[in-house]
Design a protein around this motif. Sequence first.
Motif, mmCIF file in Angstrom:
data_model
loop_
_atom_site.group_PDB
_atom_site.id
_atom_site.type_symbol
_atom_site.label_atom_id
_atom_site.label_comp_id
_atom_site.label_asym_id
_atom_site.label_seq_id
_atom_site.Cartn_x
_atom_site.Cartn_y
_atom_site.Cartn_z
ATOM 1 N N ALA A 183 33.537 36.183 39.288
ATOM 2 C CA ALA A 183 34.628 36.545 40.193
ATOM 3 C C ALA A 183 35.330 37.812 39.708
ATOM 4 O O ALA A 183 35.374 38.091 38.512
ATOM 5 C CB ALA A 183 35.623 35.396 40.288
ATOM 6 N N PHE A 184 35.897 38.557 40.638
ATOM 7 C CA PHE A 184 36.689 39.740 40.289
ATOM 8 C C PHE A 184 38.156 39.395 40.017
ATOM 9 O O PHE A 184 38.707 39.834 39.024
ATOM 10 C CB PHE A 184 36.581 40.790 41.410
ATOM 11 C CG PHE A 184 35.657 41.925 41.069
ATOM 12 C CD1 PHE A 184 34.409 41.686 40.534
ATOM 13 C CD2 PHE A 184 36.038 43.230 41.293
ATOM 14 C CE1 PHE A 184 33.541 42.730 40.220
ATOM 15 C CE2 PHE A 184 35.196 44.282 40.981
ATOM 16 C CZ PHE A 184 33.943 44.038 40.441
ATOM 17 N N PRO A 185 38.827 38.640 40.883
ATOM 18 C CA PRO A 185 40.256 38.392 40.642
ATOM 19 C C PRO A 185 40.494 37.252 39.660
ATOM 20 O O PRO A 185 39.622 36.406 39.435
ATOM 21 C CB PRO A 185 40.772 38.001 42.033
ATOM 22 C CG PRO A 185 39.597 37.347 42.677
ATOM 23 C CD PRO A 185 38.385 38.068 42.168
ATOM 24 N N MET A 186 41.676 37.240 39.077
ATOM 25 C CA MET A 186 42.080 36.080 38.276
ATOM 26 C C MET A 186 42.276 34.890 39.215
ATOM 27 O O MET A 186 42.865 35.024 40.290
ATOM 28 C CB MET A 186 43.378 36.362 37.523
ATOM 29 C CG MET A 186 43.917 35.150 36.772
ATOM 30 S SD MET A 186 45.484 35.467 35.928
ATOM 31 C CE MET A 186 44.881 36.402 34.517
ATOM 32 N N ALA A 210 42.858 23.960 38.839
ATOM 33 C CA ALA A 210 43.096 22.745 38.062
ATOM 34 C C ALA A 210 42.074 22.591 36.943
ATOM 35 O O ALA A 210 42.328 21.912 35.941
ATOM 36 C CB ALA A 210 43.053 21.529 38.986
ATOM 37 N N ALA A 211 40.930 23.236 37.133
ATOM 38 C CA ALA A 211 39.872 23.139 36.122
ATOM 39 C C ALA A 211 39.966 24.231 35.069
ATOM 40 O O ALA A 211 39.173 24.259 34.132
ATOM 41 C CB ALA A 211 38.506 23.203 36.810
ATOM 42 N N GLY A 212 40.933 25.120 35.227
ATOM 43 C CA GLY A 212 41.070 26.197 34.259
ATOM 44 C C GLY A 212 41.231 27.542 34.942
ATOM 45 O O GLY A 212 41.204 27.656 36.173
ATOM 46 N N THR A 213 41.425 28.582 34.152
ATOM 47 C CA THR A 213 41.682 29.926 34.673
ATOM 48 C C THR A 213 40.444 30.810 34.545
ATOM 49 O O THR A 213 39.779 30.825 33.501
ATOM 50 C CB THR A 213 42.843 30.589 33.908
ATOM 51 O OG1 THR A 213 44.015 29.791 34.075
ATOM 52 C CG2 THR A 213 43.104 31.998 34.423
#
Length: 381
Positions: A153-156, A160-163
């Motif tokens: 992925a490009f964006p942050m 719930a499973a993490g960042t």
Amino acid sequence: MRIAILKERAAGESRVAATPETVKKFIALGASVAIEEGAGIGAAIADAAYAEAGAAVLPGPAASRDADIVLAVQAPDPALLAGARPGALVAATFDPFGARDQVEAYAAAGLEALAMEFMPRITRAQSMDVLSSQSNLAGYKAVIAAADLYGRAFPMMMTAAGTVQAARVFVMGVGVAGLQAIATARRLGAQVSATDVRSATREQIQSLGAKPVFVESVAGIEGEGSGGYATEMSEDYQKAQAELVSAHIARQDIVITTALIPGRAAPRLVTDAQIATMRRGSVIFDLAVAQGDGTGGNVEGSMADQVVERHGVKIMGFANTAGHLAADASALYSRNLYNFLSAFWDKEGGRPVLDEEIGNAVRLTQNGAVVNPRLEAAPAG
């Protein structure tokens, strides 16, 4: 005044030099327009759309018969224009330095070749500038293609499973393509940094929300350089820049390189040793791969229209990046051509009469001779 548009014959060329919109505009100036069957297929334009706009749709090179002006994306073989009128204008991109033999052939055929890539970077010619319009699309496409190949992925994303951390994108070369690449990567949510040898681009980078990365110990180019392009830098600057890039590139996920010098092979910005410092799965898009020296464009080992993997890093680049967006690229290119010719249209004479400033800049051949000062100064090859 008869204007002709042939189907592009260069390998991989999907663009076309006229759209129904510009056909109507040329007819409104008093010209007649003929277009070869199938010329717009690659740009999703049917022959019927051209006919509805008022063009005559003809088979093969017959479209150029008795033509006073021929419009093209890439300059056609002069043999295809045998039916054109003596001294006919041919407005296209010619690669004048790399295809000098073709320029000589245009002179021998008595055609007046007008190189759209030689359009001067001046205010009144901005709407005629095909390099800018096509580079804008190329910068966008480079980021989209790299994002697709990247596989992350490009964006942050905070879930719930993490960042998921934002992708880090580094743009090298901040001309028209580079600025669009920065803007596109930012819109996709990436953390973006960029560098250039021209000091004036620092504010442009910051205005788009990216981080400027510049050599501070050695002076670069003040302002925009000749004609808005960068020029070759001193050995001291090149060494300092290589050290800076090496330290920065190791932390990047995506690198987009865009640097070109007119009339020269693309400068080498990223070496194999620097590629080896990047983490596996990273991606480099070399927008200058088509102007390389045989061993890569801006990036060592890049190959046009191929994905090359070195040290776990994927390197890609297209020979014709704007052509991957053929419909939009054709629309912008054809408007550039219309803006160019209509700006000099003599209503009484029913034809364009170029002025000295722009005419002398773009004109390659006239009256059987090569007349462009930039080519006269360069050795024939």
